[in-house]
Design an enzyme around this catalytic site. Sequence first.
Site, short mmCIF file in Angstrom:
data_model
loop_
_atom_site.label_atom_id
_atom_site.label_comp_id
_atom_site.label_asym_id
_atom_site.label_seq_id
_atom_site.Cartn_x
_atom_site.Cartn_y
_atom_site.Cartn_z
N THR A 95 -32.57 -24.57 4.97
CA THR A 95 -31.60 -24.74 6.05
C THR A 95 -30.50 -23.70 5.91
O THR A 95 -29.87 -23.60 4.87
CB THR A 95 -30.98 -26.15 6.02
OG1 THR A 95 -32.02 -27.11 6.13
CG2 THR A 95 -30.00 -26.34 7.17
N LYS A 170 -31.73 -28.26 13.36
CA LYS A 170 -31.47 -28.87 12.05
C LYS A 170 -29.98 -29.11 11.84
O LYS A 170 -29.57 -30.13 11.27
CB LYS A 170 -32.02 -27.97 10.94
CG LYS A 170 -31.74 -28.46 9.51
CD LYS A 170 -32.41 -29.79 9.20
CE LYS A 170 -32.05 -30.30 7.80
NZ LYS A 170 -32.71 -29.56 6.72
N LYS A 238 -22.96 -27.40 2.58
CA LYS A 238 -23.36 -26.07 3.05
C LYS A 238 -23.81 -26.12 4.51
O LYS A 238 -23.41 -25.28 5.33
CB LYS A 238 -24.47 -25.54 2.14
CG LYS A 238 -25.08 -24.22 2.54
CD LYS A 238 -26.45 -24.39 3.23
CE LYS A 238 -27.46 -25.08 2.35
NZ LYS A 238 -28.77 -25.26 3.06
#
Length: 284
Positions: A95, A170, A238
């Site tokens: 990701t 995502k 993150k």
Amino acid sequence: MKVGFIGLGIMGGPMARHLHKAGFLAAVYNRTRAKAEPFGKLGVYVAESPADLAKRVDVVIEMVSDAPDVEQVLFGPGGVVEGARPGLVVVDMSTNSPDWARNFAERLAARGIDFLDAPVTGGQKGAEEGTLTVMVGGREDLFQRLLPVFKAFAKEVIYAGPVGYGQAMKLVNQVVIALNTIAMVEGLRLAEALGLDIDKVARLLTVGAARSGSIELYLPKLLKGDLSPGFKAAHLKKDLAYAMEIANRKSLSLPASALALELYKKMVEKGLGELGIHALGKAY
């Protein structure tokens, strides 16, 4: 179709095992070789480098932590591009962000290499059970060609659109997971303060209107005191940072997401980033 897999961690290891069972896995690579050696015992080639792996396969899947790690695997010394031939397909299942996906795609295309961004959701449990959800960005013909590969470890595979759309989808998913987790943690804190039976509260949160996939996944672990990561808090921090970077660029107000980022930043600052995202209460 010969598939090589790079990154055999919490998610990548189980995903690679499903690919082996499905007959796709031809080679693996991991920085810590010990994680790759069990695959060698199964007859899978253990590569010396990403370049060595790329020479032997039609598709390279990499599942690493963040964009700089992807860049190192693909373009660094001994990287995939050094061993690639035109027509190779690279699938980034980590990701990062739509911007990075487009960056990788353009640089690989200059070398005749195809690219899909295909992050997953479902955590360690989904990886082990082969029930992940995959969100794919890139050419639709490539998506269709690799669909059997994705289905080896996924229950749902969604074609999101052009390159970058998998990562975009995502990030939406991660924002919702983060806010669900905050809701769960704060609800339990309130329940404790009110003296409620936590097992009964847990039943409510998994059968009533407040239920969600992430609560059903993480609440049982939380109640057992198991804070081990199915998905690390540092990784969610993150992901939220990428989402907020885009929101700020587009002048989009996402106050709850901004709060989530600050809470997960606190977890990381307290040295709790290697715990699961459900350990958020430790930051309060």
